[in-house]
Design a protein around this motif. Structure first.
Motif, PDB file in Angstrom:
ATOM      1  N   ARG A  26      58.126 -24.790  50.377  1.00 56.20           N
ATOM      2  CA  ARG A  26      57.614 -23.803  49.422  1.00 56.20           C
ATOM      3  C   ARG A  26      56.171 -23.405  49.752  1.00 56.20           C
ATOM      4  O   ARG A  26      55.797 -22.227  49.632  1.00 56.20           O
ATOM      5  N   GLN A  30      55.256 -19.414  50.544  1.00 59.91           N
ATOM      6  CA  GLN A  30      54.313 -18.672  49.707  1.00 59.91           C
ATOM      7  C   GLN A  30      53.251 -17.939  50.519  1.00 59.91           C
ATOM      8  O   GLN A  30      52.461 -17.176  49.964  1.00 59.91           O
ATOM      9  N   ASP A  32      52.516 -15.091  53.219  1.00 56.96           N
ATOM     10  CA  ASP A  32      53.062 -13.914  53.907  1.00 56.96           C
ATOM     11  C   ASP A  32      52.602 -13.978  55.365  1.00 56.96           C
ATOM     12  O   ASP A  32      51.462 -13.645  55.681  1.00 56.96           O
ATOM     13  N   VAL A 102      63.748 -11.571  43.257  1.00 57.12           N
ATOM     14  CA  VAL A 102      62.570 -12.374  42.942  1.00 57.12           C
ATOM     15  C   VAL A 102      61.436 -11.935  43.861  1.00 57.12           C
ATOM     16  O   VAL A 102      61.655 -11.232  44.856  1.00 57.12           O
ATOM     17  N   ASP A 103      60.236 -12.362  43.544  1.00 58.86           N
ATOM     18  CA  ASP A 103      59.103 -12.157  44.434  1.00 58.86           C
ATOM     19  C   ASP A 103      59.388 -12.906  45.740  1.00 58.86           C
ATOM     20  O   ASP A 103      59.605 -14.117  45.729  1.00 58.86           O
ATOM     21  N   PHE A 105      57.640 -14.043  47.984  1.00 60.93           N
ATOM     22  CA  PHE A 105      56.681 -15.084  48.350  1.00 60.93           C
ATOM     23  C   PHE A 105      56.417 -16.057  47.191  1.00 60.93           C
ATOM     24  O   PHE A 105      55.442 -16.785  47.199  1.00 60.93           O
ATOM     25  N   SER A 106      57.323 -16.071  46.227  1.00 60.36           N
ATOM     26  CA  SER A 106      57.199 -17.019  45.118  1.00 60.36           C
ATOM     27  C   SER A 106      57.830 -18.363  45.443  1.00 60.36           C
ATOM     28  O   SER A 106      57.586 -19.350  44.755  1.00 60.36           O
ATOM     29  N   THR A 108      60.885 -19.316  45.002  1.00 60.06           N
ATOM     30  CA  THR A 108      61.602 -19.642  43.770  1.00 60.06           C
ATOM     31  C   THR A 108      62.662 -20.708  44.025  1.00 60.06           C
ATOM     32  O   THR A 108      63.402 -20.645  45.016  1.00 60.06           O
ATOM     33  N   GLY A 116      63.096 -17.106  49.288  1.00 56.06           N
ATOM     34  CA  GLY A 116      61.870 -16.452  49.726  1.00 56.06           C
ATOM     35  C   GLY A 116      61.954 -16.078  51.197  1.00 56.06           C
ATOM     36  O   GLY A 116      62.727 -16.673  51.955  1.00 56.06           O
TER      37      GLY A 116
END
Length: 469
Positions: A26, A30, A32, A102-103, A105-106, A108, A116
């Protein structure tokens, strides 16, 4: 085969570190890490540099000796006695694209997955590689070979990072590239790319499509001058066409096409939005004369996966059929460019493929410029390392799957004595509709259970390779 006690120790290690493994993935997702403008110490831009810094810091926190190879890549080492086995993963990503729930880069957590961009390709593999090394260290099993985890920053856009690394460092004795599905990918097609260049059609004011050269495009759009045409008929045709959306403002039609996005190496089942857009423009009478003939030729090229329209279709017993995908349509001063991503059999010639494409393009008023020709790689399935890796996978999973070859390109083509080995499960069924959840797709997702299982497979594989190399 691993004895039962050792298997239990590995399982205990993985379970004990489960949360930390997930958080490692994760932390990288997150970031980029799309390629950007070169900077001092960051040849592939700020994003890959940040991801590399974080990965190196994670390795250092775990007590490994780390090296930053001038920002091209990084490595972490677990020392042995002689020789070296490497694990290679990459930290860079492809563009996000559209259609995410979803985002991207979250990072999730959802239903046992990490969602992601980069989770599946290839940041999850970095975590699996790292924890396999840490597990071996904790087990205290003496290894003859040093273990090196190589972290790349340019896999998606040229693999120059590994060329740089090998120009400065001795090649490992054997490299496991953790960027595919199990059991073992022992051959990869050559990678060929080039631009078909053609005049912008007379009525087209703007056109574009795709987000990356190695992704079948899910979106394409154009603005078209409809002066003097039957606008109601054009809008009616658009309304009847699946995957076409259009609106008219004055004499200007804005039309977009929707496709199904797959990795360019595995285009079967995809739908190319650029080809779909061109087919609609032709059918609606928005391209005329030479523009119509050229548009039909390009649409045919994009609707066939195997290069039939260009006269380049071929196959061999080692790596199978050539694939051909048009991933990007963009404007430059000399006209419109359609970039082709081609994966060709290891026995074929990129030079001959380029000549045939140029000849086909010339017949339709286009030109062709080669931008890349990267030879493939092939290790016979009978190679002792390939057989050993298959045996390890079979004994730990019960799967009888055979080693395979593919159109995807990994770092294995850059290293001598290298194959691609997991961490993907070839039998995994993603909980999404087609075109979602896999590498290079929206909602890219890494199954946590599959990733954790791969650590055990890597530990066993390294122990066995250490014996035979």
């Amino acid at each position: 085969m691993l004895d039962q006690k050792l298997q239990e120790q590995i399982d205990s290690f993985v379970e004990k570190n489960r949360n930390q493994i997930v958080e490692t993935v994760r932390a990288l997702v997150q970031i980029d890490s799309l390629r950007g403008e070169p900077l001092p110490g960051a040849p592939y831009g700020a994003g890959p540099r940040r991801a590399l810094d974080r990965a190196l810091a994670i390795c250092k926190e775990q007590g490994l000796s780390v090296a930053d190879h001038e920002g091209y890549c990084g490595s972490a080492v677990l020392p042995g006695q002689e020789g070296e086995i490497a694990l290679a993963a990459h930290l860079d990503i492809v563009p996000v694209g559209e259609g995410w729930s979803v985002d991207p880069f979250s990072a999730t957590l959802r239903d046992g997955y990490i969602v992601g961009r980069g989770a599946r390709d290839n940041k999850g593999a970095f975590a699996a590689d790292l924890y396999a090394m840490l597990c071996l260290r904790e087990l205290g099993v003496p290894l003859r070979h040093s273990l090196r985890l190589i972290m790349g920053c340019n896999e998606e856009t040229g693999m120059k990072d590994m060329e740089y690394y090998l120009s400065k460092n001795k090649a490992p004795d054997f490299t496991l590239v953790t960027d595919c599905s199990f059991p073992v990918c022992h051959g990869e097609k050559g990678g060929f790319s080039g631009d078909i260049i053609f005049p912008k059609p007379a009525r087209v004011r703007r056109a574009g499509g795709g987000v990356a050269r190695n992704i079948v495009p899910a979106q394409a759009s154009a603005e078209v001058d409809c002066q003097g045409l039957d606008k109601e008929r054009i809008l009616a045709l658009a309304g009847e066409a699946e995957g076409i959306c259009a609106k008219m403002e004055g004499d200007t039609l804005t039309v977009s096409a929707e496709g199904i996005s797959f990795h360019a190496a595995f285009p079967e089942g995809s739908k190319n939005a650029i080809g779909h857009l061109l087919r609609f423009l032709c059918g609606a009478g928005l391209l005329e004369g030479e523009d119509f003939e050229r548009g039909r030729f390009l649409a045919d090229t994009l609707e066939h996966y195997y290069g039939e329209t260009l006269g380049i279709a071929c196959a061999d017993a080692q790596t199978g059929k050539l694939t051909c995908v048009g991933g990007l349509l963009f404007e430059e001063n000399d006209g419109l460019h359609l970039n082709l991503d081609i994966r060709y059999p290891v026995t074929a010639s990129g030079g001959e493929i380029g000549k045939k494409i140029a000849a086909a393009c010339k017949e339709h008023g286009c030109s062709f410029v080669v931008t890349k020709d990267d030879a493939g790689t092939y290790v016979p399935a009978e190679h002792p390392a390939v057989q050993t890796l298959c045996r390890v996978y079979r004994e730990l999973t019960g799967s009888e799957r055979a080693p395979y070859t593919m159109g995807g390109g990994t770092y294995a083509r850059k290293f001598p004595n290298a194959v691609a080995f997991g961490p993907g499960d070839p039998e995994e069924k993603l909980p999404y509709e087609p075109g979602r959840g896999d590498a290079h797709q929206p909602d890219e997702s890494q199954n946590i259970g599959i990733l954790l299982r791969s650590i055990k497979i890597y530990v066993a594989a390294i122990l066995e390779l250490d014996k035979i190399l």
